[in-house]
Design a protein around this motif. Sequence first.
Motif: not given
Lengths: 128, 375
Positions: B250, B260-261, B268
Amino acid sequence: MRVVSLVMIAMLFGLSGWQEMGAQVSRSDFWRVELKEAQQLTVNTGDMILVKSRTLAFVPANLKKTFDVTYDRSRFRLIAEKPPEGEGSIGKQYYFLAVASGTSEITIQIKDLHGEVVEAIKLEVTCR
Amino acid sequence: MRIRLSMVGGVLALLLVAQVPTTSQERVHQLGKIKVLTIKVPPEVAKTISSKKALNLELLQSSITYRQSTPLLKLRDGKQVALLPVEVEPMPSPRERERAKMQIAQLAPYKQYIQHATLDPRIVVRLIGSTIDHRCCQTAIRDQLDRNTCTAFASVAGIEAFERRNKNRDLDLSEQHTYHITMVDTSSTCRQDPGAYTYMLAQYLTNSKNSTETQFPYTDWLSLPTNDSTHVPAACSNVGTYGFTDTQVVLGTDWGGPADQNANNPEYLESLLTAGYDMVYGMYVAGTDWSDGTAETGIIDVQNYGGSPAEPYGGHAMLLVGFVRGGSIYGVRARYFIFKNSWNTTRGHEGYFYISYDYIRTYGKYGYIIKSVAD
């Protein structure tokens, strides 16, 4: 055969012409210095110098240590400062632009929790 | 749900800049009744509302929607401002009870990880979206001593927690071996000790496997041999046993993460924790909260110098194991993440560090979650 020779000659002329053109272009160098001990450096006005401090492990024993830099503001412009890459350590990376000729020092200091300098390493820079 | 909204400057005027209609999909539920208390307004809103006078409750109610448990006020220009719910009435409405029941069902896979989990909707409705705490599933807090090995400690903590949670095994794996693998893969040595990029360990521990602490014990820097290859015990020199078979990296927004992620988005990160994952997480180090006692008594937060966030001066890796949202610590309402650190139990909150959502938004870099391990 004659045609090939002519082409080669033409290419040689072209290459030398390109070299001449290249020599006329003013350019600036980018210097990278890992300042673990006192050093000297000679640069040209307009060059960029990245000065990396020594790094310390980011652990409780070093929590109160701070990094500072001193330099001659008439000769260098501090463009940016960044932490070291990745995770695990503390330190500083300073990006300087050499703006005036002469000789002066960039000094990176490590200070303790009382603000006392515990280590100071100098980079003597001669700017042409 | 009855909520008291605390905002500086005057909710009154908020209403006049608020726009009534929002889509029905967004409006999960609306406020039944508002108590206007002391007011706290984000600066961009304060400017707009300073000349307003009247309070229109209906307009306010219809302009507030919910994203999870955060009330959002929709403004006329289309912007949404998050409001801080500072107090929730203990008795939920029938509708909220129904919602809680549904959420309890969704919680089933990871209910065991929620502190004080209970099937009582009145309590669960507060826990969902407000607290996830995986501290119960961690192995003991370790000590990285004087070395730059936080990435190895965070990664090993991640494997140990995964093994404990999914295979009911208590392991003590080798941080020394993990760091050695990392140094080999980065063409460096443990003696040089340059640190590492946290997210890269997802790859290193997939390609090479780790051994146990007994096989390859951790030492301080002085005890390391000059030649890195000579300090690898024979038992670990070929192939270890423990590592990853599936991970998900990530990235933060500055590192190419999606909108978003990404590693800077608290919602998140909350969702990953709620789904039962811990996250090996790398962040910048900035401000004095790490060193002035705040880490032991409160929450590490963003510090401003001359109107800008403090310049970072380092990087650190820890294991993200939980969050508290809208909770309080030492009487102060706050939102923070819980990280397992590797500085022994004498630091932080018995070895765990609380870091604010704003800090993660500002200084978060990247990390990875562990989906499956090899052994």
